[in-house]
Design a protein around this motif. Sequence first.
Motif, PDB file in Angstrom:
ATOM      1  N   LEU A 356      43.631  37.335  49.185  1.00 46.99           N
ATOM      2  CA  LEU A 356      43.876  37.394  47.725  1.00 46.99           C
ATOM      3  C   LEU A 356      45.044  38.078  47.387  1.00 46.99           C
ATOM      4  N   ASN A 357      45.484  39.154  47.909  1.00 49.83           N
ATOM      5  CA  ASN A 357      46.846  39.783  47.736  1.00 49.83           C
ATOM      6  C   ASN A 357      47.907  39.284  48.128  1.00 49.83           C
ATOM      7  N   GLN A 358      47.908  38.641  49.350  1.00 49.07           N
ATOM      8  CA  GLN A 358      49.377  38.255  49.613  1.00 49.07           C
ATOM      9  C   GLN A 358      49.674  36.860  49.420  1.00 49.07           C
ATOM     10  N   VAL A 359      48.743  35.929  49.204  1.00 45.67           N
ATOM     11  CA  VAL A 359      48.877  34.588  48.853  1.00 45.67           C
ATOM     12  C   VAL A 359      49.531  34.640  47.432  1.00 45.67           C
ATOM     13  N   ASP A 360      50.834  33.952  47.385  1.00 39.96           N
ATOM     14  CA  ASP A 360      51.513  33.867  45.989  1.00 39.96           C
ATOM     15  C   ASP A 360      51.000  32.506  45.207  1.00 39.96           C
ATOM     16  N   ALA A 361      50.219  32.679  44.321  1.00 41.69           N
ATOM     17  CA  ALA A 361      49.620  31.353  43.750  1.00 41.69           C
ATOM     18  C   ALA A 361      49.038  31.939  42.228  1.00 41.69           C
ATOM     19  N   ALA A 362      48.932  31.066  41.452  1.00 41.92           N
ATOM     20  CA  ALA A 362      48.465  31.293  40.164  1.00 41.92           C
ATOM     21  C   ALA A 362      47.014  31.798  40.039  1.00 41.92           C
ATOM     22  N   THR A 363      46.235  31.177  40.843  1.00 43.17           N
ATOM     23  CA  THR A 363      44.823  31.288  41.246  1.00 43.17           C
ATOM     24  C   THR A 363      44.370  31.559  42.629  1.00 43.17           C
ATOM     25  N   VAL A 364      44.044  32.459  43.010  1.00 50.42           N
ATOM     26  CA  VAL A 364      43.430  32.682  44.378  1.00 50.42           C
ATOM     27  C   VAL A 364      41.931  32.821  44.396  1.00 50.42           C
ATOM     28  N   MET A 365      41.418  32.451  45.288  1.00 52.93           N
ATOM     29  CA  MET A 365      39.906  32.296  45.307  1.00 52.93           C
ATOM     30  C   MET A 365      39.245  32.704  46.570  1.00 52.93           C
ATOM     31  N   HIS A 366      38.135  33.328  46.611  1.00 50.01           N
ATOM     32  CA  HIS A 366      37.240  33.583  47.885  1.00 50.01           C
ATOM     33  C   HIS A 366      35.811  32.999  47.722  1.00 50.01           C
ATOM     34  N   ASN A 367      35.498  32.136  48.711  1.00 47.17           N
ATOM     35  CA  ASN A 367      34.167  31.429  48.722  1.00 47.17           C
ATOM     36  C   ASN A 367      33.926  30.642  47.238  1.00 47.17           C
ATOM     37  N   ALA A 368      34.752  30.205  46.786  1.00 42.38           N
ATOM     38  CA  ALA A 368      34.616  29.190  45.481  1.00 42.38           C
ATOM     39  C   ALA A 368      35.653  28.011  45.788  1.00 42.38           C
TER      40      ALA A 368
ATOM     41  N   THR B  19      53.086  43.848  47.835  1.00 40.73           N
ATOM     42  CA  THR B  19      51.712  44.531  48.400  1.00 40.73           C
ATOM     43  C   THR B  19      51.727  45.851  48.760  1.00 40.73           C
ATOM     44  N   LYS B 406      48.038  37.021  38.331  1.00 36.50           N
ATOM     45  CA  LYS B 406      47.268  35.942  39.038  1.00 36.50           C
ATOM     46  C   LYS B 406      45.818  36.179  38.506  1.00 36.50           C
ATOM     47  N   TYR B 407      45.119  34.936  38.905  1.00 38.04           N
ATOM     48  CA  TYR B 407      43.693  35.049  38.519  1.00 38.04           C
ATOM     49  C   TYR B 407      43.189  35.298  39.948  1.00 38.04           C
ATOM     50  N   CYS B 408      42.159  35.938  40.150  1.00 33.92           N
ATOM     51  CA  CYS B 408      41.326  36.021  41.270  1.00 33.92           C
ATOM     52  C   CYS B 408      40.012  35.779  41.078  1.00 33.92           C
ATOM     53  N   LEU B 409      39.431  34.609  41.695  1.00 32.98           N
ATOM     54  CA  LEU B 409      38.133  34.129  41.859  1.00 32.98           C
ATOM     55  C   LEU B 409      37.369  34.594  42.676  1.00 32.98           C
ATOM     56  N   VAL B 410      36.113  35.405  42.785  1.00 24.67           N
ATOM     57  CA  VAL B 410      35.286  35.654  43.728  1.00 24.67           C
ATOM     58  C   VAL B 410      33.889  35.155  43.750  1.00 24.67           C
ATOM     59  N   GLY B 411      33.448  34.239  44.513  1.00 25.87           N
ATOM     60  CA  GLY B 411      32.212  33.354  44.231  1.00 25.87           C
ATOM     61  C   GLY B 411      31.216  33.510  45.508  1.00 25.87           C
ATOM     62  N   GLN B 412      30.402  32.936  45.985  1.00 23.81           N
ATOM     63  CA  GLN B 412      29.440  32.948  46.802  1.00 23.81           C
ATOM     64  C   GLN B 412      29.184  31.536  47.386  1.00 23.81           C
ATOM     65  N   GLY B 413      30.451  30.737  47.514  1.00 25.68           N
ATOM     66  CA  GLY B 413      30.215  29.355  48.056  1.00 25.68           C
ATOM     67  C   GLY B 413      29.957  28.589  46.497  1.00 25.68           C
ATOM     68  N   HIS B 414      30.488  28.908  45.373  1.00 27.14           N
ATOM     69  CA  HIS B 414      30.258  28.043  44.409  1.00 27.14           C
ATOM     70  C   HIS B 414      30.883  26.829  44.227  1.00 27.14           C
TER      71      HIS B 414
END
Lengths: 436, 436
Positions: A356-368, B19, B406-414
């Motif tokens: 999430l920190n190092q990727v340079d993109a408008a939106t970064v996601m984790h498990n979505a 970073t 940046k937008y950070c979206l954190v989910g649980q596999g959504h």
Amino acid sequence: MQVLDIAQRAKAAALRVGTLPTEVKNRALLAVADALVHDREKLLEANREDVIRTSELVERGDMARPLLDRLKLSDDKILAMAEGVRSVAELPDPVGRVLSALELDDGLEMTQVTTPLGVIGAIFESRPDAVPQIASLCWKSGNAVIMKGGSEAQASNRYLGQLIRAAIATVDERCMDAVQLVETREDVSALLALDEYIDLFVPRGSNAFVRYIQEHTRAPVLGHADGLCHAYVDANVDLAQAVAVCYDAKVQYPAVCNAIETVLVHRDTAEAFLPLLASAYRQAGVDMRGCEAARAIVPEINAAVAADWETEYLDLIVSIKVVDSLEEAIAHVNRYGSSHTETILTQDTEAATQFLNQVDAATVMHNASTRFADGFRFGKGAEVGISTNKTHARGPVGLDGLVIYKYCLVGQGHLVADYVGPQAKPFTHRPLPERG
Amino acid sequence: MQVLDIAQRAKAAALRVGTLPTEVKNRALLAVADALVHDREKLLEANREDVIRTSELVERGDMARPLLDRLKLSDDKILAMAEGVRSVAELPDPVGRVLSALELDDGLEMTQVTTPLGVIGAIFESRPDAVPQIASLCWKSGNAVIMKGGSEAQASNRYLGQLIRAAIATVDERCMDAVQLVETREDVSALLALDEYIDLFVPRGSNAFVRYIQEHTRAPVLGHADGLCHAYVDANVDLAQAVAVCYDAKVQYPAVCNAIETVLVHRDTAEAFLPLLASAYRQAGVDMRGCEAARAIVPEINAAVAADWETEYLDLIVSIKVVDSLEEAIAHVNRYGSSHTETILTQDTEAATQFLNQVDAATVMHNASTRFADGFRFGKGAEVGISTNKTHARGPVGLDGLVIYKYCLVGQGHLVADYVGPQAKPFTHRPLPERG
């Protein structure tokens, strides 16, 4: 009318609509919605002209059939248009918000207040639905707009433009020129050169179309040409969840910018993950193109060539690459991605944070799923577009992307001479409480 | 080194410095400040080279003398440079601020976080002081910078660049390329074409210089070419206060962008006001150029020609016009002003509100001198520049203008598939409490 004249009228109208009270702006929007419902027969009539002309092109093979579906209006579509305009009336007014307030010294107070940009140039393809949508977003944010829609929809667009202008006239005749349309490609070329009058271009359409706009004007352009998005499946991952997200991000709607084009997978997961992913993609008819390591695990994957890592397929095609580490995945994303939307699938919070920190993109996601990157889903009510710009507005952009701010300083005859030199008065720089 | 190579190194360094923890960034800044103090003899030696070369140009009449004063360093100037860098270390880190946080649905949380822009191209004239100042602002905001200073200051700039890079190396060698210099005009031309690598240009210098940059790159440019500012003296005015403000705004420092060029005065005040203003300006040696109505009241005012209303004198010259109404004043300002800074002098709150709302400028003022429009005075600690852009950042710009989000979206596999169609789950769109 000459395009220069249109631009000058827009600029004059912008100064007026920019200071209209919220209530008046909303009244005009409701008048637009009512007129859409009331005059829908006439709009359908204009639309029939467009449909007949375009059907002939489709039958001659000069135009793709899906475009005809997007062009064709119906009672339901028009009622949905009206609903869309009403929902913009319900959004909070983005103009006049106090962003900061600071006392510089006794009796010398500065507020930073949101203001409209001025004149928006909105250039889009095909669908007539875009006319009331874009016009209402620009109007609500106190901007004047000059629109150019697809030529297939010319009669529909023209009728919609007149309807909107007439509705505006019922609340304030001097603001009619806040919504204007141009019709030809030559008009667009002329408009792109008028950066002195246009404060922001908002193009919507294909990559090539957006890139053309970006390359032919000195005015700022809000939007994105490419949407080359990745999903990275890390070493420590919930396999079923990762397969489901990669499936959703590719298959749920492959023709859109926030769908993924490439799956990166960590070497330690590849053996367990790729057969499951390939099985899911196979059932959806996805054409898979992978690196040697991926093909060694799932032989049915076709061989990828160098161009695959930089191609936005916008189709049921995916490229697959096995990487040695999180760092290699991040480097691949930062090199080939279009800074649009990138997601990591992992159970490892530390790896997720690094991504999430190092990727340079408008939106970064984790498990979505990357498909969530969208103005409506992000709670903005209505979407102006998705921006991969580094300045002004980034990611899904709502009404907030159509405003800027001005500083208002109110004093009591304060002079700078008193604040310089050896006897200089100090500034207090005391934050002021927010006021209505 | 080729400019393309420099740009690619900057881009790679930007991903790293973007970073870095605040503490590490501040440690580098303090190392720069210490090195400036410790090595000031060597810097003075490099500077002597520049001064000798430039003195010859001045003596031959090829260069203006004030430039020599700006170029020449001293112990005091270097200590002030070091202080400036230390003060940037003390500013809050503009990176990593949470601008908004929203729950989209159970376990699916979005945060909007400030991030650096990437690579800044900073191009400026003459003063070597600008090198540590601009480098420290870009560094603190997590950006890489490529700088081009004035060629007169080449030896000083080169030494300063090495000093800053060496200081950075003491905290993180891999971040050295976050600060790089180029030296020739050809380098600048090459840089302007590399909009793929440069996220923002920040030019500082004359109008012609800034306009050249704006016209020769596709990357966004932060700044202003013109500073054509007005003071409008309304009908209902405190005469002594209005004279004092018009005096301060013109005379206190006439060579700067936020000084006024034109005084507009309401017909009802002109007879009482203009003799007082003329008397004050006369004592300061201001050359006054007015319309017929102004000259009928104060005959010593010279006749203005049409060009006077569109000239930024940057000198002890002022144009004076009598207007019939507040509306005429606003129209004049919106037509001739450069959207920089505009002030109204009035005791009438309603007139002031109308002026503040309807004048389209980065900073609008009531009963205050336009000279207050400045990053330091506006409490930003340090100033990147003053922007008349309509997008990204407007008015005096501090560190806040060197970041985006940046937008950070954190989910649980959504999956998006669950949120579309007839069985679509609704979004909650619930604002989340701010977290450290």
